[in-house]
Design an enzyme around this catalytic site. Structure first.
Site, mmCIF file in Angstrom:
data_model
loop_
_atom_site.group_PDB
_atom_site.id
_atom_site.type_symbol
_atom_site.label_atom_id
_atom_site.label_comp_id
_atom_site.label_asym_id
_atom_site.label_seq_id
_atom_site.Cartn_x
_atom_site.Cartn_y
_atom_site.Cartn_z
ATOM 1 N N LEU A 5 14.043 -9.551 12.247
ATOM 2 C CA LEU A 5 13.901 -9.090 10.867
ATOM 3 C C LEU A 5 14.398 -7.664 10.653
ATOM 4 O O LEU A 5 14.587 -7.247 9.511
ATOM 5 C CB LEU A 5 12.447 -9.212 10.409
ATOM 6 C CG LEU A 5 12.087 -10.526 9.690
ATOM 7 C CD1 LEU A 5 12.319 -11.722 10.590
ATOM 8 C CD2 LEU A 5 10.647 -10.502 9.197
ATOM 9 N N THR A 28 -1.393 -8.258 3.328
ATOM 10 C CA THR A 28 -2.545 -7.682 4.009
ATOM 11 C C THR A 28 -3.549 -7.043 3.059
ATOM 12 O O THR A 28 -3.202 -6.624 1.950
ATOM 13 C CB THR A 28 -2.053 -6.600 5.004
ATOM 14 O OG1 THR A 28 -3.154 -5.924 5.603
ATOM 15 C CG2 THR A 28 -1.193 -5.563 4.284
ATOM 16 N N TYR A 60 1.935 1.216 7.058
ATOM 17 C CA TYR A 60 1.944 -0.243 7.176
ATOM 18 C C TYR A 60 1.603 -0.904 5.845
ATOM 19 O O TYR A 60 2.318 -1.786 5.368
ATOM 20 C CB TYR A 60 0.952 -0.672 8.262
ATOM 21 C CG TYR A 60 0.656 -2.150 8.250
ATOM 22 C CD1 TYR A 60 1.613 -3.069 8.676
ATOM 23 C CD2 TYR A 60 -0.582 -2.625 7.821
ATOM 24 C CE1 TYR A 60 1.344 -4.432 8.669
ATOM 25 C CE2 TYR A 60 -0.859 -3.980 7.806
ATOM 26 C CZ TYR A 60 0.109 -4.879 8.236
ATOM 27 O OH TYR A 60 -0.158 -6.233 8.212
ATOM 28 N N GLY A 74 4.457 -15.558 17.228
ATOM 29 C CA GLY A 74 3.325 -14.722 16.841
ATOM 30 C C GLY A 74 2.061 -15.545 16.653
ATOM 31 O O GLY A 74 2.107 -16.783 16.636
#
Length: 285
Positions: A36, A100, A124, A10
Protein backbone atom coordinates in the site's frame (compact mmCIF):
# COMPACT_ATOMS: atom_id res chain seq x y z
CA UNK A 1 -18.34 -11.58 -8.07
CA UNK A 2 -14.60 -11.21 -7.70
CA UNK A 3 -13.54 -9.89 -4.29
CA UNK A 4 -10.06 -8.36 -3.94
CA UNK A 5 -8.93 -8.72 -0.32
CA UNK A 6 -5.84 -6.80 0.84
CA UNK A 7 -3.62 -7.55 3.82
CA UNK A 8 -4.56 -11.22 3.93
CA UNK A 9 -1.78 -12.12 6.37
CA UNK A 10 -2.88 -9.54 8.94
CA UNK A 11 -5.09 -10.46 11.88
CA UNK A 12 -8.29 -9.10 10.29
CA UNK A 13 -7.35 -10.00 6.72
CA UNK A 14 -6.64 -13.59 7.71
CA UNK A 15 -10.11 -13.93 9.23
CA UNK A 16 -11.76 -12.17 6.28
CA UNK A 17 -10.29 -14.63 3.80
CA UNK A 18 -12.21 -17.35 5.63
CA UNK A 19 -15.39 -15.36 6.29
CA UNK A 20 -15.80 -14.09 2.71
CA UNK A 21 -15.80 -17.57 1.19
CA UNK A 22 -19.12 -18.21 -0.50
CA UNK A 23 -19.75 -14.55 -1.29
CA UNK A 24 -17.63 -14.66 -4.43
CA UNK A 25 -14.21 -15.50 -5.82
CA UNK A 26 -11.79 -14.18 -3.20
CA UNK A 27 -8.45 -12.96 -4.53
CA UNK A 28 -6.35 -12.46 -1.40
CA UNK A 29 -3.16 -10.41 -1.63
CA UNK A 30 -0.52 -9.54 0.95
CA UNK A 31 2.15 -6.85 0.97
CA UNK A 32 4.37 -8.83 -1.41
CA UNK A 33 1.68 -8.52 -4.11
CA UNK A 34 0.11 -5.19 -3.14
CA UNK A 35 2.26 -2.88 -1.03
CA UNK A 36 0.00 0.00 0.00
CA UNK A 37 2.99 2.34 0.17
CA UNK A 38 3.39 1.86 -3.60
CA UNK A 39 0.38 3.64 -5.09
CA UNK A 40 1.26 2.62 -8.65
CA UNK A 41 1.27 -1.01 -7.59
CA UNK A 42 -2.11 -0.58 -5.90
CA UNK A 43 -3.56 0.79 -9.14
CA UNK A 44 -1.93 -1.93 -11.24
CA UNK A 45 -3.27 -4.82 -9.15
CA UNK A 46 -6.82 -3.45 -9.15
CA UNK A 47 -6.74 -2.85 -12.89
CA UNK A 48 -5.37 -6.35 -13.51
CA UNK A 49 -7.90 -8.11 -11.28
CA UNK A 50 -10.94 -5.92 -12.08
CA UNK A 51 -12.83 -6.87 -8.89
CA UNK A 52 -16.49 -6.15 -8.22
CA UNK A 53 -15.64 -5.52 -4.57
CA UNK A 54 -12.48 -4.43 -2.76
CA UNK A 55 -12.17 -5.26 0.95
CA UNK A 56 -9.29 -3.36 2.55
CA UNK A 57 -8.23 -4.29 6.09
CA UNK A 58 -4.55 -3.53 5.31
CA UNK A 59 -3.22 -0.48 7.14
CA UNK A 60 -0.31 1.17 8.89
CA UNK A 61 -1.16 0.34 12.51
CA UNK A 62 2.04 1.13 14.45
CA UNK A 63 0.48 3.94 16.48
CA UNK A 64 3.65 5.13 18.20
CA UNK A 65 5.94 4.70 15.20
CA UNK A 66 3.53 6.78 13.11
CA UNK A 67 4.57 9.84 15.11
CA UNK A 68 8.01 9.63 13.50
CA UNK A 69 6.75 8.35 10.12
CA UNK A 70 3.76 10.59 9.37
CA UNK A 71 4.36 10.57 5.63
CA UNK A 72 4.37 6.77 5.38
CA UNK A 73 1.33 6.45 7.67
CA UNK A 74 -0.58 8.96 5.53
CA UNK A 75 0.38 7.25 2.28
CA UNK A 76 -0.79 3.83 3.47
CA UNK A 77 -3.83 4.92 5.48
CA UNK A 78 -5.09 7.83 3.36
CA UNK A 79 -3.55 7.87 -0.11
CA UNK A 80 -3.86 4.14 -0.80
CA UNK A 81 -7.56 4.05 0.16
CA UNK A 82 -8.09 7.10 -2.08
CA UNK A 83 -6.54 5.22 -4.99
CA UNK A 84 -8.64 2.13 -4.22
CA UNK A 85 -11.78 4.25 -4.12
CA UNK A 86 -10.98 5.95 -7.43
CA UNK A 87 -10.20 2.66 -9.16
CA UNK A 88 -13.29 0.96 -7.70
CA UNK A 89 -15.46 3.86 -8.86
CA UNK A 90 -14.05 3.57 -12.38
CA UNK A 91 -14.85 -0.17 -12.41
CA UNK A 92 -18.32 0.25 -10.94
CA UNK A 93 -17.14 -1.75 -7.93
CA UNK A 94 -17.72 -1.20 -4.21
CA UNK A 95 -15.19 -0.71 -1.40
CA UNK A 96 -15.19 -1.95 2.19
CA UNK A 97 -12.63 -0.22 4.41
CA UNK A 98 -11.75 -0.31 8.11
CA UNK A 99 -11.05 2.64 10.36
CA UNK A 100 -10.55 3.26 14.06
CA UNK A 101 -11.86 4.67 17.31
CA UNK A 102 -8.76 6.88 17.31
CA UNK A 103 -10.48 9.33 14.95
CA UNK A 104 -12.10 10.68 18.15
CA UNK A 105 -10.25 12.71 20.81
CA UNK A 106 -11.59 10.64 23.71
CA UNK A 107 -12.27 13.63 25.94
CA UNK A 108 -15.98 12.94 26.50
CA UNK A 109 -17.01 9.90 28.59
CA UNK A 110 -19.96 8.91 26.40
CA UNK A 111 -20.03 6.40 23.53
CA UNK A 112 -19.38 8.10 20.20
CA UNK A 113 -21.85 7.80 17.33
CA UNK A 114 -20.98 7.89 13.63
CA UNK A 115 -22.21 11.49 13.39
CA UNK A 116 -20.14 12.85 16.29
CA UNK A 117 -17.32 15.28 15.55
CA UNK A 118 -13.92 13.74 14.90
CA UNK A 119 -10.66 15.24 16.17
CA UNK A 120 -7.74 12.79 16.22
CA UNK A 121 -5.00 13.42 18.78
CA UNK A 122 -2.26 11.35 17.11
CA UNK A 123 -0.82 10.85 13.63
CA UNK A 124 -2.31 7.38 13.23
CA UNK A 125 -5.84 8.62 13.95
CA UNK A 126 -5.39 11.58 11.61
CA UNK A 127 -4.18 9.34 8.79
CA UNK A 128 -7.15 6.99 9.20
CA UNK A 129 -9.60 9.90 9.23
CA UNK A 130 -8.04 11.24 6.03
CA UNK A 131 -8.62 7.81 4.47
CA UNK A 132 -12.29 7.90 5.44
CA UNK A 133 -12.69 11.36 3.96
CA UNK A 134 -10.96 10.43 0.71
CA UNK A 135 -13.23 7.42 0.21
CA UNK A 136 -16.37 9.47 0.86
CA UNK A 137 -15.20 12.23 -1.47
CA UNK A 138 -14.63 9.77 -4.33
CA UNK A 139 -18.32 8.94 -4.65
CA UNK A 140 -17.64 5.19 -4.71
CA UNK A 141 -20.18 2.80 -3.17
CA UNK A 142 -18.61 2.06 0.18
CA UNK A 143 -18.81 0.79 3.73
CA UNK A 144 -16.39 2.05 6.36
CA UNK A 145 -16.29 0.06 9.59
CA UNK A 146 -14.68 1.84 12.54
CA UNK A 147 -13.48 -0.68 15.08
CA UNK A 148 -11.42 -0.63 18.26
CA UNK A 149 -8.75 -2.41 20.29
CA UNK A 150 -8.47 -5.23 17.76
CA UNK A 151 -6.97 -8.52 18.91
CA UNK A 152 -6.76 -12.13 17.81
CA UNK A 153 -4.65 -15.26 18.07
CA UNK A 154 -2.20 -14.25 15.33
CA UNK A 155 -0.16 -11.22 14.36
CA UNK A 156 0.86 -8.49 16.79
CA UNK A 157 -1.75 -7.36 19.30
CA UNK A 158 -2.36 -6.62 22.97
CA UNK A 159 -3.73 -10.07 23.85
CA UNK A 160 -0.72 -11.97 22.53
CA UNK A 161 1.67 -9.47 24.10
CA UNK A 162 0.05 -9.87 27.54
CA UNK A 163 0.09 -13.68 27.30
CA UNK A 164 3.80 -13.59 26.49
CA UNK A 165 4.77 -11.03 29.13
CA UNK A 166 2.74 -12.73 31.86
CA UNK A 167 4.79 -15.88 31.34
CA UNK A 168 8.06 -13.95 31.44
CA UNK A 169 7.44 -11.61 34.38
CA UNK A 170 6.09 -11.78 37.91
CA UNK A 171 4.43 -8.37 37.68
CA UNK A 172 2.80 -6.33 34.91
CA UNK A 173 2.01 -2.61 35.17
CA UNK A 174 -1.06 -1.93 33.01
CA UNK A 175 -2.78 1.35 32.12
CA UNK A 176 -6.13 1.57 33.90
CA UNK A 177 -7.47 4.99 32.85
CA UNK A 178 -8.12 4.36 29.14
CA UNK A 179 -11.57 2.97 28.28
CA UNK A 180 -12.53 1.10 25.14
CA UNK A 181 -14.08 -2.04 23.65
CA UNK A 182 -11.70 -4.90 22.78
CA UNK A 183 -12.86 -6.43 19.49
CA UNK A 184 -11.92 -9.88 18.19
CA UNK A 185 -10.69 -9.91 14.60
CA UNK A 186 -13.09 -12.76 13.81
CA UNK A 187 -16.05 -10.69 15.01
CA UNK A 188 -15.03 -8.01 12.52
CA UNK A 189 -14.68 -10.51 9.67
CA UNK A 190 -17.88 -12.42 10.34
CA UNK A 191 -19.91 -9.23 10.74
CA UNK A 192 -18.49 -7.89 7.49
CA UNK A 193 -19.54 -11.08 5.70
CA UNK A 194 -23.07 -10.91 7.14
CA UNK A 195 -23.47 -7.32 5.95
CA UNK A 196 -22.07 -8.09 2.50
CA UNK A 197 -24.41 -11.06 2.14
CA UNK A 198 -27.30 -8.65 2.62
CA UNK A 199 -25.73 -6.22 0.14
CA UNK A 200 -25.49 -8.99 -2.46
CA UNK A 201 -29.25 -9.50 -2.21
CA UNK A 202 -30.06 -5.81 -2.37
CA UNK A 203 -28.17 -4.64 -5.45
CA UNK A 204 -27.51 -0.98 -6.29
CA UNK A 205 -30.38 0.29 -4.17
CA UNK A 206 -28.95 -1.39 -1.08
CA UNK A 207 -25.76 0.65 -1.32
CA UNK A 208 -27.65 3.92 -1.75
CA UNK A 209 -29.67 3.22 1.38
CA UNK A 210 -27.04 1.57 3.55
CA UNK A 211 -23.60 2.74 2.43
CA UNK A 212 -21.46 4.89 4.72
CA UNK A 213 -19.77 4.66 8.11
CA UNK A 214 -20.64 2.15 10.84
CA UNK A 215 -19.12 1.49 14.23
CA UNK A 216 -18.23 -2.18 14.65
CA UNK A 217 -16.95 -2.98 18.14
CA UNK A 218 -17.77 -5.54 20.76
CA UNK A 219 -20.50 -4.51 23.17
CA UNK A 220 -19.63 -3.13 26.56
CA UNK A 221 -16.45 -1.42 27.65
CA UNK A 222 -13.40 -2.00 29.81
CA UNK A 223 -9.89 -0.72 30.49
CA UNK A 224 -6.57 -2.16 29.40
CA UNK A 225 -6.05 -3.25 33.02
CA UNK A 226 -9.34 -5.14 33.30
CA UNK A 227 -8.90 -6.57 29.79
CA UNK A 228 -5.53 -7.94 30.87
CA UNK A 229 -7.04 -9.43 34.01
CA UNK A 230 -9.72 -11.17 31.93
CA UNK A 231 -7.12 -12.49 29.48
CA UNK A 232 -5.00 -14.02 32.23
CA UNK A 233 -8.03 -15.51 33.96
CA UNK A 234 -9.11 -17.18 30.71
CA UNK A 235 -5.58 -18.48 30.14
CA UNK A 236 -5.14 -19.68 33.73
CA UNK A 237 -1.95 -17.65 34.15
CA UNK A 238 -1.07 -16.14 37.52
CA UNK A 239 0.73 -12.79 37.39
CA UNK A 240 0.55 -9.77 39.66
CA UNK A 241 -1.15 -6.83 37.92
CA UNK A 242 -0.59 -3.24 38.99
CA UNK A 243 -2.92 -0.50 37.68
CA UNK A 244 -1.17 2.66 36.48
CA UNK A 245 -2.17 5.91 34.80
CA UNK A 246 -1.40 6.90 31.22
CA UNK A 247 1.05 9.46 32.59
CA UNK A 248 3.01 6.66 34.24
CA UNK A 249 3.42 4.90 30.87
CA UNK A 250 4.65 7.60 28.48
CA UNK A 251 4.58 6.72 24.77
CA UNK A 252 5.20 8.85 21.65
CA UNK A 253 1.52 8.93 20.59
CA UNK A 254 -1.24 10.25 22.83
CA UNK A 255 -4.17 7.86 23.31
CA UNK A 256 -7.82 8.79 23.81
CA UNK A 257 -8.85 8.30 27.43
CA UNK A 258 -12.35 7.26 26.38
CA UNK A 259 -12.78 5.74 22.93
CA UNK A 260 -15.94 3.67 23.34
CA UNK A 261 -18.15 3.80 20.25
CA UNK A 262 -21.86 3.10 19.93
CA UNK A 263 -22.59 0.38 17.36
CA UNK A 264 -26.34 1.00 17.51
CA UNK A 265 -26.60 1.96 13.83
CA UNK A 266 -25.10 -1.38 12.79
CA UNK A 267 -27.22 -3.28 15.33
CA UNK A 268 -30.41 -1.65 14.06
CA UNK A 269 -29.72 -2.33 10.39
CA UNK A 270 -27.79 -5.57 10.18
CA UNK A 271 -26.99 -7.92 13.06
CA UNK A 272 -26.07 -8.31 16.71
CA UNK A 273 -22.58 -8.08 18.18
CA UNK A 274 -21.12 -10.04 21.10
CA UNK A 275 -19.99 -8.57 24.39
CA UNK A 276 -16.24 -8.15 24.67
CA UNK A 277 -16.20 -10.78 27.43
CA UNK A 278 -18.00 -13.38 25.32
CA UNK A 279 -15.81 -12.70 22.27
CA UNK A 280 -12.67 -13.05 24.37
CA UNK A 281 -13.86 -16.40 25.72
CA UNK A 282 -14.60 -17.68 22.22
CA UNK A 283 -11.27 -16.43 20.92
CA UNK A 284 -9.24 -18.09 23.64
CA UNK A 285 -11.16 -21.34 23.36
Amino acid sequence: MKILLTGCTGQVGYELERSLQGLGQVVAVDRSRMDLSDLDQVRAVIRAERPGLIVNPAAYTAVDKAESEPGLAHRINAEAPRVMAEEAKALGAALVHYSTDYVFPGDDPAPRSEDDATAPINVYGASKLAGEQAIAASGVRHLIFRTSWVYGMRGKNFLLTMLRLAKEREELRIVADQHGAPTWSRTIADTTALVLAQAAQGGEGWWRENGGIYHLSSQGQTTWFDFTRAILEQAGIECRLVPITSAEYPVPARRPHYSVMSSQRLLDRFCSLPSWEEALRLCMN
